[in-house]
Design a protein around this motif. Structure first.
Motif, PDB file in Angstrom:
ATOM      1  N   LYS A 136       4.058  23.562  -8.593  1.00  0.00           N
ATOM      2  CA  LYS A 136       4.976  22.659  -8.022  1.00  0.00           C
ATOM      3  C   LYS A 136       4.129  21.428  -7.495  1.00  0.00           C
ATOM      4  CE  LYS A 136       5.835  24.565  -3.526  1.00  0.00           C
ATOM      5  NZ  LYS A 136       6.751  25.172  -2.635  1.00  0.00           N
ATOM      6  N   VAL A 159      10.338  22.410 -12.088  1.00  0.00           N
ATOM      7  CA  VAL A 159       9.134  23.456 -11.479  1.00  0.00           C
ATOM      8  C   VAL A 159       9.856  24.649 -12.255  1.00  0.00           C
ATOM      9  CG1 VAL A 159       8.200  24.616  -9.557  1.00  0.00           C
ATOM     10  CG2 VAL A 159       8.795  22.301  -9.602  1.00  0.00           C
ATOM     11  N   LYS A 215      11.943  16.063  -8.425  1.00  0.00           N
ATOM     12  CA  LYS A 215      11.392  17.333  -8.866  1.00  0.00           C
ATOM     13  C   LYS A 215      12.436  18.358  -8.583  1.00  0.00           C
ATOM     14  CE  LYS A 215       7.837  18.539  -6.215  1.00  0.00           C
ATOM     15  NZ  LYS A 215       6.395  18.479  -6.059  1.00  0.00           N
ATOM     16  N   GLU A 268      13.580  22.287  -8.421  1.00  0.00           N
ATOM     17  CA  GLU A 268      13.456  23.861  -8.212  1.00  0.00           C
ATOM     18  C   GLU A 268      14.370  24.925  -8.464  1.00  0.00           C
ATOM     19  OE1 GLU A 268       9.758  25.107  -5.645  1.00  0.00           O
ATOM     20  OE2 GLU A 268       9.949  23.015  -4.770  1.00  0.00           O
TER      21      GLU A 268
END
Lengths: 334, 264
Positions: free
Chosen positions: A305, A318, B240, B242
């Motif tokens: 990440k 990620v 981003k 996750e």
């Protein structure tokens, strides 16, 4: 300030070994039209070297591209590129036609030729530009990356012609067709005082096809060292196939023998700008980023990440490539 | 056989630091031998191994601290070293640099056979200085040199790695070569030894020694100049995620589809 003596834009029209006009010429031509209009509609001319048997073919090819004049040096000797002949004949031509801007593609040939010409003309040359513009004083403002891509510099030139090289793939081609009566000119020249002592003994082609598919790809999926091995690249190819994408690779992956050098993207490889770039297992070294950052949308898949690629990816995922992609293919296969 | 080896000291581009104002921090950045020039040196030393009576003279343009780099090249087996140094040379672009180095070679090694340079310097990355030197000396050049195939006292045969393939060429002297990287790291022992290298004299060559005018060198003698330098900042809006594998697959699919729809 423009000096009033030099006018117009000259473009070097490089031919491939198969006698096609190199794609970078069209990219430079498109950009030149923008620059010429900012300069108040100056002429756009090209210079080409070819063998006599191909003249008619090129006369036709260069019609309706929006060029004013094409200066054509023809000789059987021009079957192969020669630093000595090409540079000296171009220097004479430039001294005669006095362009204000002279653009050359930053191919290996262009980067061999351009500094030879600029030195002999005692003028400046900016290498490997990623941006060209006309500033408020009517001068060519050439922007290029330095220090491995970390720093951008805008460079101006005090002398004429203002010369620059631009890598293939940096500028877009909107349209090649542009109706115009193009004049074909055969400059007088002689080989007096010229001697080419470099003899080409043989040539081995390393490119699979004449045109590299990466140049025109709308979607590129590229792999880095995170793909670990051949299995990783095989999976990448399956993924590319499922979405109609072209495969690219980082320099590290090429050097590890996982991919051929013809698909290397980055500072020492190709510059690409597809609509979608999917970076798989690529950490994002600056040397790679400079070759792909102009893509319209960037997706990155990486299990680290903190990988720098996430700083420039529009969509950063990620996660593990080896889990996400098989699952994606499975879903698509239904 | 007389070889002029042209090298450059560069800041380590892997060690770039930025100030708060997004300008390059120059202090405390380590200087190294340009990596491509290390391969150029290896190439010159390979020739010295093959051809007897080969003499290698290293030329570099830069500040006094470049002497350390020259000492190391002497220790590797180069014979002479010249430091082209004068405050008036500062700020030179590739044209002025090429002119200055060409003049130094003309002055100090007029009977050279070969000039060897690295293909690129990692700081500027222009690949122009080599051809500029060749142009000012009006000699042949061979760029993108990969391997030495054959060499004798009249000519050299090398391969060139180009965009579209590998070319093999033969050229008679004098000629300037620009050397690409090899596929292996340069790894020569310091045959002359540091001690021997320290004993050697490094010739310092300034503006007077070259007989050039101040307006022809450095920033004054350069046709190009940097009007603006700025940090390369991405215009992509980094987001981003996750997520679980399933959610990641879904997101990936959505993003790919959105591009496909735009093209449809």
């Amino acid at each position: 300030m423009p000096n009033g003596e030099n006018s117009g834009i000259l473009i070097y029209a490089q031919l491939t070994r198969e006698n096609y006009i190199h794609t970078v010429f069209f990219e430079l031509l498109d950009k030149s039209k923008e620059l010429a209009s900012k300069l108040g509609g100056v002429e756009i001319n090209a210079v080409i070297f070819t063998t006599p048997n191909l003249i008619n073919e090129f006369r036709e090819s260069f019609q309706n591209m929006g060029l004013d004049k094409v200066y054509c040096f023809e000789n059987d000797l021009f079957k192969n590129y020669s630093t000595e002949y090409y540079s000296k004949l171009i220097v004479n031509l430039v001294n005669y036609i006095k362009p204000e801007i002279f653009l050359i593609g930053a191919t290996t040939q262009g980067r061999d030729l351009a500094p030879r010409i600029s030195s002999a003309l005692h003028t400046g040359l900016t290498a490997d530009c990623t941006g060209l513009d006309i500033n408020e004083k009517g001068l060519l403002a050439a922007t290029r990356p330095t220090f491995g891509g970390e720093l951008m510099a805008t460079i101006l030139c005090k002398t004429y012609p203002q010369m620059a090289t631009v890598r293939p793939g940096v500028f877009r081609v909107n349209s090649v067709y542009d109706k115009k009566d193009t004049e074909f000119i055969f400059p007088q020249y002689s080989f007096e005082g010229l001697e080419d002592r470099v003899k080409i003994l043989d040539f081995r082609n390393s490119v699979d096809s004449i045109i590299n598919e990466l140049d025109s790809a709308e979607i590129i999926v590229a792999g880095g060292m995170g793909l670990k091995n051949e299995q990783g690249f095989a999976l990448l190819k399956d993924f590319a196939k499922s979405i109609g994408a072209t495969v690219g690779a980082t320099r590290a992956a090429v050097e590890a023998g996982l991919a051929p050098s013809s698909i290397q993207i980055g500072q020492t490889g190709k510059t690409v700008r597809p609509k979608l770039y999917i970076a798989c297992g690529i950490s994002g070294a600056i040397q790679h980023i400079v070759g792909m950052e102009n893509s319209e949308h960037i997706i990155a898949i990486n299990n680290d990440k903190n990988a720098p690629i996430f700083e420039i990816a529009d969509t950063g995922i990620v996660g593990d490539f080896f889990e996400i992609i098989p699952k994606y293919l499975e879903t698509k296969g239904e | 056989m007389k070889i002029a080896l042209c090298v450059k000291q560069v800041p380590d581009t892997n060690d770039i630091k930025w100030t708060e104002n997004n300008t390059l921090q120059r202090e405390g950045v380590e200087s190294i031998l340009n990596p491509f020039d290390a391969y150029a040196a290896e190439f010159a030393l390979d020739i010295k191994d093959k051809l007897k009576n080969t003499e290698i003279t290293v030329f570099t343009m830069g500040p006094n601290q470049a002497q350390d780099m020259l000492r190391k090249l002497l220790a590797l087996g180069c014979d002479n070293a010249v430091l082209i140094s004068d405050r008036k040379f500062a700020g030179a672009d590739t044209y002025a640099t090429g002119k200055t180095i060409a003049q130094a070679i003309k002055t100090l090694l007029p009977d050279f056979d070969l000039i060897i340079c690295g293909q690129f310097a990692v700081d500027g990355d222009t690949a122009q200085t080599g051809p500029c030197i060749a142009s000012f000396l009006d000699i042949a050049q061979v760029t993108y040199v990969k391997e030495l195939v054959n060499i004798d006292n009249k000519s050299i045969e090398v391969t060139r790695e180009l965009d579209d393939g590998t070319e093999r060429v033969k050229v008679t002297y004098p000629v300037l070569l620009c050397k690409l990287q090899d596929d292996f790291e340069p790894s020569r022992p310091l045959i002359n030894g540091i001690k021997e290298a320290l004993k050697k004299e490094i010739r310092i060559c300034d503006l007077n020694c070259l007989g050039l005018e101040p307006e022809n060198v450095g920033l004054k003698g350069s046709p190009t100049y940097v009007s603006k330098a700025f940090r390369n900042i991405s215009n992509h809006n980094a987001q981003k995620y996750e997520l679980s594998t399933e959610e990641s697959v879904k997101l990936l699919d959505e993003k790919i589809k959105s591009v496909e729809v735009k093209n449809a």
